[in-house]
Design a protein around this motif. Structure first.
Motif, PDB file in Angstrom:
ATOM      1  N   SER A  37     118.434   2.371  55.614  1.00 54.26           N
ATOM      2  CA  SER A  37     119.082   1.878  54.386  1.00 54.26           C
ATOM      3  C   SER A  37     118.278   1.965  53.637  1.00 54.26           C
ATOM      4  O   SER A  37     117.996   2.300  52.228  1.00 54.26           O
ATOM      5  CB  SER A  37     118.367  -0.678  54.536  1.00 54.26           C
ATOM      6  N   PHE A  38     117.249   3.365  53.818  1.00 50.17           N
ATOM      7  CA  PHE A  38     116.796   3.975  53.072  1.00 50.17           C
ATOM      8  C   PHE A  38     117.193   4.928  52.813  1.00 50.17           C
ATOM      9  O   PHE A  38     116.594   6.324  52.399  1.00 50.17           O
ATOM     10  CB  PHE A  38     114.868   4.550  53.492  1.00 50.17           C
ATOM     11  N   TYR A  39     118.217   5.687  53.665  1.00 45.79           N
ATOM     12  CA  TYR A  39     119.704   6.671  53.255  1.00 45.79           C
ATOM     13  C   TYR A  39     120.242   6.741  52.259  1.00 45.79           C
ATOM     14  O   TYR A  39     121.017   5.170  52.722  1.00 45.79           O
ATOM     15  CB  TYR A  39     118.870   7.121  54.544  1.00 45.79           C
ATOM     16  N   SER A  40     121.257   7.412  52.051  1.00 47.92           N
ATOM     17  CA  SER A  40     122.183   6.853  51.413  1.00 47.92           C
ATOM     18  C   SER A  40     123.115   8.321  52.097  1.00 47.92           C
ATOM     19  O   SER A  40     122.580   9.379  52.768  1.00 47.92           O
ATOM     20  CB  SER A  40     122.046   8.118  49.625  1.00 47.92           C
ATOM     21  N   GLY A  41     124.467   8.165  51.713  1.00 49.11           N
ATOM     22  CA  GLY A  41     125.473   9.148  52.345  1.00 49.11           C
ATOM     23  C   GLY A  41     125.708   8.352  54.187  1.00 49.11           C
ATOM     24  O   GLY A  41     125.873   7.432  54.202  1.00 49.11           O
ATOM     25  N   GLY A  42     127.235   9.332  54.449  1.00 50.86           N
ATOM     26  CA  GLY A  42     127.086   9.700  56.052  1.00 50.86           C
ATOM     27  C   GLY A  42     127.284  10.666  57.219  1.00 50.86           C
ATOM     28  O   GLY A  42     126.903  11.575  56.453  1.00 50.86           O
ATOM     29  N   LEU A  43     128.114  10.231  57.963  1.00 48.22           N
ATOM     30  CA  LEU A  43     127.746  11.202  58.711  1.00 48.22           C
ATOM     31  C   LEU A  43     128.703  12.502  58.597  1.00 48.22           C
ATOM     32  O   LEU A  43     127.417  13.530  59.274  1.00 48.22           O
ATOM     33  CB  LEU A  43     127.863  11.186  60.177  1.00 48.22           C
ATOM     34  N   LEU A  44     129.187  12.226  57.722  1.00 53.11           N
ATOM     35  CA  LEU A  44     130.032  13.750  57.581  1.00 53.11           C
ATOM     36  C   LEU A  44     129.508  13.867  56.128  1.00 53.11           C
ATOM     37  O   LEU A  44     129.454  15.720  56.268  1.00 53.11           O
ATOM     38  CB  LEU A  44     131.300  13.321  57.639  1.00 53.11           C
ATOM     39  N   SER A  45     128.989  13.067  55.284  1.00 53.90           N
ATOM     40  CA  SER A  45     128.598  14.380  54.186  1.00 53.90           C
ATOM     41  C   SER A  45     127.025  14.809  54.171  1.00 53.90           C
ATOM     42  O   SER A  45     126.574  14.992  53.917  1.00 53.90           O
ATOM     43  CB  SER A  45     128.681  13.355  52.758  1.00 53.90           C
ATOM     44  N   GLY A  46     125.966  13.884  55.322  1.00 55.50           N
ATOM     45  CA  GLY A  46     125.106  14.148  55.392  1.00 55.50           C
ATOM     46  C   GLY A  46     124.167  12.717  55.656  1.00 55.50           C
ATOM     47  O   GLY A  46     124.415  12.166  54.141  1.00 55.50           O
ATOM     48  N   MET A  47     122.971  12.453  55.517  1.00 54.03           N
ATOM     49  CA  MET A  47     122.170  11.769  55.080  1.00 54.03           C
ATOM     50  C   MET A  47     120.966  11.928  53.819  1.00 54.03           C
ATOM     51  O   MET A  47     120.317  13.169  54.818  1.00 54.03           O
ATOM     52  CB  MET A  47     121.485  10.534  56.460  1.00 54.03           C
ATOM     53  N   GLN A  48     120.743  11.658  53.593  1.00 57.61           N
ATOM     54  CA  GLN A  48     119.944  12.623  52.157  1.00 57.61           C
ATOM     55  C   GLN A  48     118.509  10.288  51.820  1.00 57.61           C
ATOM     56  O   GLN A  48     119.105  10.119  52.041  1.00 57.61           O
ATOM     57  CB  GLN A  48     119.936  12.488  51.259  1.00 57.61           C
ATOM     58  N   PHE A  49     117.703  11.019  52.442  1.00 53.66           N
ATOM     59  CA  PHE A  49     116.798  10.355  52.140  1.00 53.66           C
ATOM     60  C   PHE A  49     116.023   9.401  50.297  1.00 53.66           C
ATOM     61  O   PHE A  49     116.646  10.358  49.535  1.00 53.66           O
ATOM     62  CB  PHE A  49     115.075   9.885  52.650  1.00 53.66           C
ATOM     63  N   THR A  50     116.426   8.830  50.231  1.00 57.17           N
ATOM     64  CA  THR A  50     116.171   8.152  48.763  1.00 57.17           C
ATOM     65  C   THR A  50     115.914   6.914  48.748  1.00 57.17           C
ATOM     66  O   THR A  50     115.596   6.513  46.978  1.00 57.17           O
ATOM     67  CB  THR A  50     118.488   7.587  48.431  1.00 57.17           C
ATOM     68  N   GLY A  51     114.607   6.587  49.498  1.00 56.17           N
ATOM     69  CA  GLY A  51     113.749   5.710  49.251  1.00 56.17           C
ATOM     70  C   GLY A  51     114.019   4.037  49.068  1.00 56.17           C
ATOM     71  O   GLY A  51     115.161   3.650  49.556  1.00 56.17           O
ATOM     72  N   LEU A  52     114.026   3.343  47.840  1.00 56.82           N
ATOM     73  CA  LEU A  52     114.203   1.912  47.499  1.00 56.82           C
ATOM     74  C   LEU A  52     115.446   2.031  46.961  1.00 56.82           C
ATOM     75  O   LEU A  52     115.805   1.436  45.841  1.00 56.82           O
ATOM     76  CB  LEU A  52     113.062   1.560  46.935  1.00 56.82           C
ATOM     77  N   ASP A  53     116.113   3.671  46.830  1.00 54.35           N
ATOM     78  CA  ASP A  53     117.033   3.173  45.385  1.00 54.35           C
ATOM     79  C   ASP A  53     118.353   2.648  45.989  1.00 54.35           C
ATOM     80  O   ASP A  53     119.328   1.677  45.271  1.00 54.35           O
ATOM     81  CB  ASP A  53     118.060   5.188  45.819  1.00 54.35           C
ATOM     82  N   ASN A  54     119.036   1.994  46.972  1.00 55.96           N
ATOM     83  CA  ASN A  54     119.743   1.680  47.935  1.00 55.96           C
ATOM     84  C   ASN A  54     119.514   0.347  47.869  1.00 55.96           C
ATOM     85  O   ASN A  54     120.967  -0.664  47.383  1.00 55.96           O
ATOM     86  CB  ASN A  54     119.704   1.442  49.089  1.00 55.96           C
ATOM     87  N   PHE A  55     118.590  -0.560  47.573  1.00 52.45           N
ATOM     88  CA  PHE A  55     117.557  -1.596  46.825  1.00 52.45           C
ATOM     89  C   PHE A  55     118.160  -1.791  45.550  1.00 52.45           C
ATOM     90  O   PHE A  55     118.673  -3.458  44.956  1.00 52.45           O
ATOM     91  CB  PHE A  55     116.556  -2.086  47.626  1.00 52.45           C
ATOM     92  N   THR A  56     117.768  -1.126  45.031  1.00 57.06           N
ATOM     93  CA  THR A  56     118.038  -1.053  43.255  1.00 57.06           C
ATOM     94  C   THR A  56     119.572  -1.009  43.046  1.00 57.06           C
ATOM     95  O   THR A  56     120.044  -1.660  42.141  1.00 57.06           O
ATOM     96  CB  THR A  56     117.595   0.342  42.515  1.00 57.06           C
ATOM     97  N   LYS A  57     120.325  -0.510  43.694  1.00 56.93           N
ATOM     98  CA  LYS A  57     121.312   0.200  42.939  1.00 56.93           C
ATOM     99  C   LYS A  57     122.294  -1.546  43.573  1.00 56.93           C
ATOM    100  O   LYS A  57     123.239  -2.677  42.824  1.00 56.93           O
ATOM    101  CB  LYS A  57     122.300   1.097  44.353  1.00 56.93           C
ATOM    102  N   PHE A  58     122.126  -2.330  44.106  1.00 59.28           N
ATOM    103  CA  PHE A  58     122.128  -3.160  45.468  1.00 59.28           C
ATOM    104  C   PHE A  58     122.468  -4.586  44.149  1.00 59.28           C
ATOM    105  O   PHE A  58     123.561  -4.851  43.579  1.00 59.28           O
ATOM    106  CB  PHE A  58     122.188  -3.749  46.131  1.00 59.28           C
ATOM    107  N   PHE A  59     121.382  -4.437  42.974  1.00 59.40           N
ATOM    108  CA  PHE A  59     121.086  -5.589  42.280  1.00 59.40           C
ATOM    109  C   PHE A  59     121.554  -5.138  41.296  1.00 59.40           C
ATOM    110  O   PHE A  59     121.141  -6.337  40.158  1.00 59.40           O
ATOM    111  CB  PHE A  59     119.871  -5.919  42.067  1.00 59.40           C
ATOM    112  N   SER A  60     122.204  -3.915  40.978  1.00 62.19           N
ATOM    113  CA  SER A  60     122.502  -3.588  39.565  1.00 62.19           C
ATOM    114  C   SER A  60     124.127  -3.664  40.237  1.00 62.19           C
ATOM    115  O   SER A  60     125.361  -3.290  38.930  1.00 62.19           O
ATOM    116  CB  SER A  60     122.466  -2.148  39.009  1.00 62.19           C
ATOM    117  N   ASP A  61     124.884  -3.615  41.242  1.00 59.84           N
ATOM    118  CA  ASP A  61     126.269  -3.952  42.215  1.00 59.84           C
ATOM    119  C   ASP A  61     126.352  -4.781  41.702  1.00 59.84           C
ATOM    120  O   ASP A  61     126.597  -5.544  42.272  1.00 59.84           O
ATOM    121  CB  ASP A  61     126.298  -3.275  43.328  1.00 59.84           C
ATOM    122  N   THR A  62     128.093  -4.738  40.492  1.00 61.63           N
ATOM    123  CA  THR A  62     128.347  -6.331  40.411  1.00 61.63           C
ATOM    124  C   THR A  62     129.214  -6.752  41.474  1.00 61.63           C
ATOM    125  O   THR A  62     129.715  -8.142  40.958  1.00 61.63           O
ATOM    126  CB  THR A  62     129.974  -5.650  38.979  1.00 61.63           C
TER     127      THR A  62
END
Length: 294
Positions: A37-62
């Motif tokens: 949950s602290f990474y973005s991307g997938g197995l094909l595109s590769g995983m990048q560490f993004t910290g808490l960005d996914n949690f921030t994205k969740f609360f702005s994702d309608t």
């Protein structure tokens, strides 16, 4: 037996394999998902560490917020209705329908054993408006009303979904709660009847307090199942119309396996896990005092 239970090595030998299997299939995936949950991307595109960005994205994702609202609303309504209707059926069976035991138990429990897809197809046919009019719309037209596209409107699809899940699952809770009611000593009920207690007083003052532990278990079982609902919604509406019946589980599935974003999908799974823990603790804390009194 006391010698065995007092020996730590013997206890470890007995529970160790089960504990190891439970850790591998439950604890490790949860921890793995939490890390993802602290990474973005997938197995094909590769995983990048993004910290808490996914949690921030969740609360702005309608879409995610709409799925969260639907999940909580659906779980709250279905949990209360499942347990309440199941408890009423169990009480009816204990106090009024004992002589028809096998028939009633079979009729009540029958929907539980049906496949989810078969139940969804049944409800689609029942609420169909075109090209063939289903029994529900047929009844509306017979009483002078007009046919409604229940599954084509957000409100209609929501209530059809709730009706389907209640019909499918309340038999399970009826059997579960009936097993709890059987643990109430018959001599206590008989003594209350001799003292002049009517059925309502008997249920309110004796049956309900003594069956509170199994009611608590049913609530926890139901809330965790409804928060993680997936198959019945996919089979009946697939999240439609317009995403109005999309739960968090379906949004997580589409994010991870349709769009290949495992990191954000794991974030949704983590939030869903926190939601389940939060409701479970809330139910425990709100009923702990009553159980202690009982």
């Amino acid at each position: 037996m006391k010698d065995v239970l007092g020996d730590k090595r013997a206890v470890l030998l007995l529970v160790g394999p089960a504990l190891l299997i439970y850790t591998l299939i439950t604890i490790v995936p949860i921890g793995w998902s939490l890390v993802y949950s602290f990474y973005s991307g997938g197995l094909l595109s590769g995983m990048q560490f993004t910290g808490l960005d996914n949690f921030t994205k969740f609360f702005s994702d309608t879409t995610a917020l709409q799925a969260l609202w639907f999940t909580v609303r659906y779980a709250f309504i279905v949990t209360i209705a499942q347990v309440a209707l199941g408890y009423l059926l169990a009480l009816l069976y204990v106090f009024m329908l004992r002589r028809a035991s096998n028939l009633i138990r079979t009729v009540v429990f029958f929907p539980v054993i049906l496949p989810t897809v078969a139940v969804a197809l049944l409800f689609q046919q029942m609420f169909q408006v075109a090209p063939t009019t289903g029994p529900v719309n047929g009844a509306l037209e017979w009483f002078g009303g007009s046919g409604q596209d229940f599954l084509g409107s957000p409100g209609g699809a929501f209530w059809v979904l709730i009706a389907m899940d209640l019909w499918r699952s309340m038999g399970f809770y009826a059997v579960l709660l009936y097993a709890g009611l059987l643990d109430i000593p018959e001599d206590i009920l008989e003594a209350a009847r001799i003292d002049g207690a009517g059925t309502l007083n008997l249920v309110r003052r004796i049956v309900l307090p003594l069956s509170l532990p199994v009611l608590l278990s049913s609530l926890i079982f139901s809330i965790n199942g409804t928060l993680k609902v997936f198959d019945s919604i996919v089979a009946l509406t697939n999240g439609g119309p317009g995403g109005s019946t999309m739960p968090l589980t379906l949004h997580m599935f589409q994010t991870s396996f349709t769009y290949g974003d495992y990191g954000y999908g794991s974030t949704i799974a983590t939030i869903l896990t926190i939601l389940c823990l939060m409701f479970t603790v809330l139910i425990f804390r709100s009923t702990r005092r009553d159980i202690a009194k009982g």
